[in-house]
Structure formats: structure tokens, C-alpha cells
Design a protein around this motif. Structure first.
Motif, PDB file in Angstrom:
ATOM      1  N   VAL A   9      90.786  10.747 -18.729  1.00 24.77           N
ATOM      2  CA  VAL A   9      90.270  11.023 -17.389  1.00 24.77           C
ATOM      3  C   VAL A   9      89.944  12.504 -17.241  1.00 24.77           C
ATOM      4  O   VAL A   9      88.900  12.880 -16.686  1.00 24.77           O
ATOM      5  N   LYS A  10      90.809  13.357 -17.744  1.00 24.21           N
ATOM      6  CA  LYS A  10      90.599  14.802 -17.656  1.00 24.21           C
ATOM      7  C   LYS A  10      89.320  15.210 -18.383  1.00 24.21           C
ATOM      8  O   LYS A  10      88.511  15.989 -17.869  1.00 24.21           O
ATOM      9  N   SER A  11      89.089  14.664 -19.560  1.00 24.01           N
ATOM     10  CA  SER A  11      87.880  15.024 -20.316  1.00 24.01           C
ATOM     11  C   SER A  11      86.630  14.462 -19.646  1.00 24.01           C
ATOM     12  O   SER A  11      85.590  15.130 -19.602  1.00 24.01           O
ATOM     13  N   ASN A  12      86.712  13.249 -19.097  1.00 23.93           N
ATOM     14  CA  ASN A  12      85.562  12.671 -18.396  1.00 23.93           C
ATOM     15  C   ASN A  12      85.212  13.463 -17.144  1.00 23.93           C
ATOM     16  O   ASN A  12      84.028  13.648 -16.829  1.00 23.93           O
ATOM     17  N   LEU A  13      86.225  13.935 -16.418  1.00 20.54           N
ATOM     18  CA  LEU A  13      85.963  14.731 -15.221  1.00 20.54           C
ATOM     19  C   LEU A  13      85.308  16.065 -15.565  1.00 20.54           C
ATOM     20  O   LEU A  13      84.390  16.509 -14.875  1.00 20.54           O
ATOM     21  N   SER A  14      85.760  16.703 -16.618  1.00 17.95           N
ATOM     22  CA  SER A  14      85.149  17.980 -16.997  1.00 17.95           C
ATOM     23  C   SER A  14      83.706  17.783 -17.458  1.00 17.95           C
ATOM     24  O   SER A  14      82.832  18.597 -17.162  1.00 17.95           O
ATOM     25  N   GLN A  15      83.440  16.687 -18.159  1.00 17.94           N
ATOM     26  CA  GLN A  15      82.070  16.391 -18.592  1.00 17.94           C
ATOM     27  C   GLN A  15      81.173  16.116 -17.376  1.00 17.94           C
ATOM     28  O   GLN A  15      80.049  16.613 -17.308  1.00 17.94           O
ATOM     29  N   ALA A  16      81.658  15.364 -16.420  1.00 22.96           N
ATOM     30  CA  ALA A  16      80.880  15.071 -15.215  1.00 22.96           C
ATOM     31  C   ALA A  16      80.630  16.346 -14.413  1.00 22.96           C
ATOM     32  O   ALA A  16      79.541  16.544 -13.866  1.00 22.96           O
ATOM     33  N   ARG A  17      81.628  17.228 -14.344  1.00 19.52           N
ATOM     34  CA  ARG A  17      81.482  18.496 -13.631  1.00 19.52           C
ATOM     35  C   ARG A  17      80.376  19.340 -14.257  1.00 19.52           C
ATOM     36  O   ARG A  17      79.550  19.930 -13.555  1.00 19.52           O
ATOM     37  N   GLU A  18      80.321  19.386 -15.582  1.00 22.60           N
ATOM     38  CA  GLU A  18      79.280  20.147 -16.280  1.00 22.60           C
ATOM     39  C   GLU A  18      77.898  19.555 -16.035  1.00 22.60           C
ATOM     40  O   GLU A  18      76.923  20.284 -15.823  1.00 22.60           O
ATOM     41  N   GLN A  19      77.788  18.227 -16.038  1.00 20.11           N
ATOM     42  CA  GLN A  19      76.502  17.585 -15.779  1.00 20.11           C
ATOM     43  C   GLN A  19      76.021  17.869 -14.358  1.00 20.11           C
ATOM     44  O   GLN A  19      74.840  18.139 -14.136  1.00 20.11           O
ATOM     45  N   GLN A  20      76.929  17.827 -13.391  1.00 17.53           N
ATOM     46  CA  GLN A  20      76.558  18.111 -12.016  1.00 17.53           C
ATOM     47  C   GLN A  20      76.138  19.562 -11.844  1.00 17.53           C
ATOM     48  O   GLN A  20      75.204  19.869 -11.100  1.00 17.53           O
ATOM     49  N   LYS A  21      76.790  20.473 -12.554  1.00 16.94           N
ATOM     50  CA  LYS A  21      76.429  21.887 -12.479  1.00 16.94           C
ATOM     51  C   LYS A  21      75.034  22.126 -13.042  1.00 16.94           C
ATOM     52  O   LYS A  21      74.240  22.861 -12.455  1.00 16.94           O
ATOM     53  N   THR A  22      74.696  21.497 -14.143  1.00 20.76           N
ATOM     54  CA  THR A  22      73.370  21.693 -14.717  1.00 20.76           C
ATOM     55  C   THR A  22      72.296  21.123 -13.791  1.00 20.76           C
ATOM     56  O   THR A  22      71.230  21.736 -13.638  1.00 20.76           O
ATOM     57  N   GLN A  23      72.561  19.990 -13.153  1.00 19.65           N
ATOM     58  CA  GLN A  23      71.593  19.425 -12.220  1.00 19.65           C
ATOM     59  C   GLN A  23      71.417  20.333 -10.992  1.00 19.65           C
ATOM     60  O   GLN A  23      70.309  20.523 -10.504  1.00 19.65           O
ATOM     61  N   TYR A  24      72.510  20.886 -10.495  1.00 20.32           N
ATOM     62  CA  TYR A  24      72.440  21.793  -9.346  1.00 20.32           C
ATOM     63  C   TYR A  24      71.672  23.053  -9.710  1.00 20.32           C
ATOM     64  O   TYR A  24      70.832  23.534  -8.940  1.00 20.32           O
ATOM     65  N   ASP A  25      71.937  23.609 -10.884  1.00 18.41           N
ATOM     66  CA  ASP A  25      71.274  24.837 -11.312  1.00 18.41           C
ATOM     67  C   ASP A  25      69.781  24.643 -11.522  1.00 18.41           C
ATOM     68  O   ASP A  25      69.016  25.594 -11.443  1.00 18.41           O
ATOM     69  N   LYS A  26      69.333  23.428 -11.775  1.00 18.75           N
ATOM     70  CA  LYS A  26      67.908  23.163 -11.950  1.00 18.75           C
ATOM     71  C   LYS A  26      67.128  23.361 -10.656  1.00 18.75           C
ATOM     72  O   LYS A  26      65.991  23.808 -10.681  1.00 18.75           O
ATOM     73  N   ARG A  27      67.730  22.995  -9.526  1.00 21.34           N
ATOM     74  CA  ARG A  27      66.978  23.009  -8.275  1.00 21.34           C
ATOM     75  C   ARG A  27      67.329  24.157  -7.335  1.00 21.34           C
ATOM     76  O   ARG A  27      66.655  24.367  -6.338  1.00 21.34           O
ATOM     77  N   VAL A  28      68.363  24.923  -7.630  1.00 23.67           N
ATOM     78  CA  VAL A  28      68.766  25.999  -6.727  1.00 23.67           C
ATOM     79  C   VAL A  28      67.832  27.195  -6.907  1.00 23.67           C
ATOM     80  O   VAL A  28      67.392  27.508  -8.010  1.00 23.67           O
ATOM     81  N   LYS A  29      67.492  27.824  -5.784  1.00 19.49           N
ATOM     82  CA  LYS A  29      66.676  29.026  -5.800  1.00 19.49           C
ATOM     83  C   LYS A  29      67.535  30.164  -5.282  1.00 19.49           C
ATOM     84  O   LYS A  29      67.907  30.180  -4.110  1.00 19.49           O
ATOM     85  N   GLU A  30      67.833  31.109  -6.132  1.00 19.76           N
ATOM     86  CA  GLU A  30      68.654  32.238  -5.718  1.00 19.76           C
ATOM     87  C   GLU A  30      67.763  33.283  -5.077  1.00 19.76           C
ATOM     88  O   GLU A  30      66.805  33.754  -5.688  1.00 19.76           O
ATOM     89  N   GLN A  31      68.044  33.605  -3.827  1.00 15.49           N
ATOM     90  CA  GLN A  31      67.248  34.578  -3.113  1.00 15.49           C
ATOM     91  C   GLN A  31      68.044  35.854  -2.940  1.00 15.49           C
ATOM     92  O   GLN A  31      69.242  35.827  -2.696  1.00 15.49           O
ATOM     93  N   LYS A  32      67.349  36.966  -3.061  1.00 16.08           N
ATOM     94  CA  LYS A  32      67.973  38.269  -2.862  1.00 16.08           C
ATOM     95  C   LYS A  32      67.595  38.777  -1.475  1.00 16.08           C
ATOM     96  O   LYS A  32      66.431  38.785  -1.103  1.00 16.08           O
ATOM     97  N   PHE A  33      68.593  39.155  -0.712  1.00 19.45           N
ATOM     98  CA  PHE A  33      68.378  39.701   0.615  1.00 19.45           C
ATOM     99  C   PHE A  33      68.811  41.151   0.624  1.00 19.45           C
ATOM    100  O   PHE A  33      69.766  41.540  -0.059  1.00 19.45           O
ATOM    101  N   ASN A  34      68.115  41.958   1.411  1.00 20.73           N
ATOM    102  CA  ASN A  34      68.425  43.377   1.539  1.00 20.73           C
ATOM    103  C   ASN A  34      68.804  43.680   2.980  1.00 20.73           C
ATOM    104  O   ASN A  34      68.441  42.936   3.900  1.00 20.73           O
ATOM    105  N   VAL A  35      69.493  44.792   3.175  1.00 21.43           N
ATOM    106  CA  VAL A  35      69.867  45.224   4.513  1.00 21.43           C
ATOM    107  C   VAL A  35      68.586  45.530   5.282  1.00 21.43           C
ATOM    108  O   VAL A  35      67.681  46.198   4.779  1.00 21.43           O
ATOM    109  N   GLY A  36      68.491  45.000   6.501  1.00 19.95           N
ATOM    110  CA  GLY A  36      67.327  45.220   7.342  1.00 19.95           C
ATOM    111  C   GLY A  36      66.316  44.091   7.322  1.00 19.95           C
ATOM    112  O   GLY A  36      65.397  44.070   8.138  1.00 19.95           O
ATOM    113  N   ASP A  37      66.451  43.135   6.390  1.00 22.71           N
ATOM    114  CA  ASP A  37      65.531  41.997   6.344  1.00 22.71           C
ATOM    115  C   ASP A  37      65.733  41.112   7.573  1.00 22.71           C
ATOM    116  O   ASP A  37      66.842  40.966   8.079  1.00 22.71           O
TER     117      ASP A  37
END
Length: 98
Positions: A11-39
Motif C-alpha cells: 500500500v505504501k509503495s502504491n500510494l507513493s507511485q500514485a502521488r508521483e503520477q498526480q504530481k506530473t499531471q498537475y505540473d503539466k497544466r499549472v502556469k507559474e506566474q511571477k508577480f511584482n510589488v505594485g502590480d
């Protein structure tokens, strides 16, 4: 006891594998935006106000001005000079293009 321990390890190994798969899927669609003071930014209004239909609530409110950018993906925003500041996560704001 040995079979129970092996089941827990599986169970522990399956959970870690699922966590990694979910992270890669999230990282595919996330857009990291940079904000500056005054924006100028708009704040996402996810929580409905009592007594108002969800259909009538605006999706974003603002404009707000960024006062401080923190290292933990949070920013401090203020709507008008002299008003109270809010600490929000960068996922709840979007840039305002005028």
C-alpha cells in the motif's frame, strides 16, 4: 503478521507511485506566474455571499495592488490606500491588464 506487514508495504509503495503520477499531471497544466510589488491584480471570489445567488456573484473582484511578495507563494494585497491588507495565495489572483 508477516502478510499484514507485506500488505502495508505494498500500500505504501502504491500510494507513493500514485502521488508521483498526480504530481506530473498537475505540473503539466499549472502556469507559474511571477508577480511584482505594485502590480494590479484581480481576486478570485470563490466563497458565495449569503443571500445572493451563485449565478449573480462576480467571478473576480478588484482591482487590488500587490504590496509584498512572499517566498511561500503568497502575496499581500490592498484594494485602496488606507484599507486593510489581505494575504492570499497566488492561485487566487490573476493579473489585471488595463
Amino acid at each position: 503478521m508477516k502478510r499484514l506487514h507485506e500488505a502495508f508495504q505494498l500500500v505504501k509503495s502504491n500510494l507513493s507511485q500514485a502521488r508521483e503520477q498526480q504530481k506530473t499531471q498537475y505540473d503539466k497544466r499549472v502556469k507559474e506566474q511571477k508577480f511584482n510589488v505594485g502590480d494590479k491584480v484581480l481576486l478570485d471570489m470563490r466563497t458565495p455571499l449569503t443571500g445572493i445567488s451563485k449565478k449573480l456573484i462576480p467571478g473576480f473582484i478588484g482591482p487590488f495592488r500587490i504590496l509584498k511578495v512572499n517566498n511561500n507563494s503568497t502575496v499581500e494585497i490592498q484594494q485602496d490606500v488606507g484599507k486593510q491588507t489581505q494575504l492570499v495565495h497566488v492561485n487566487r489572483i490573476k493579473p489585471l491588464f488595463e
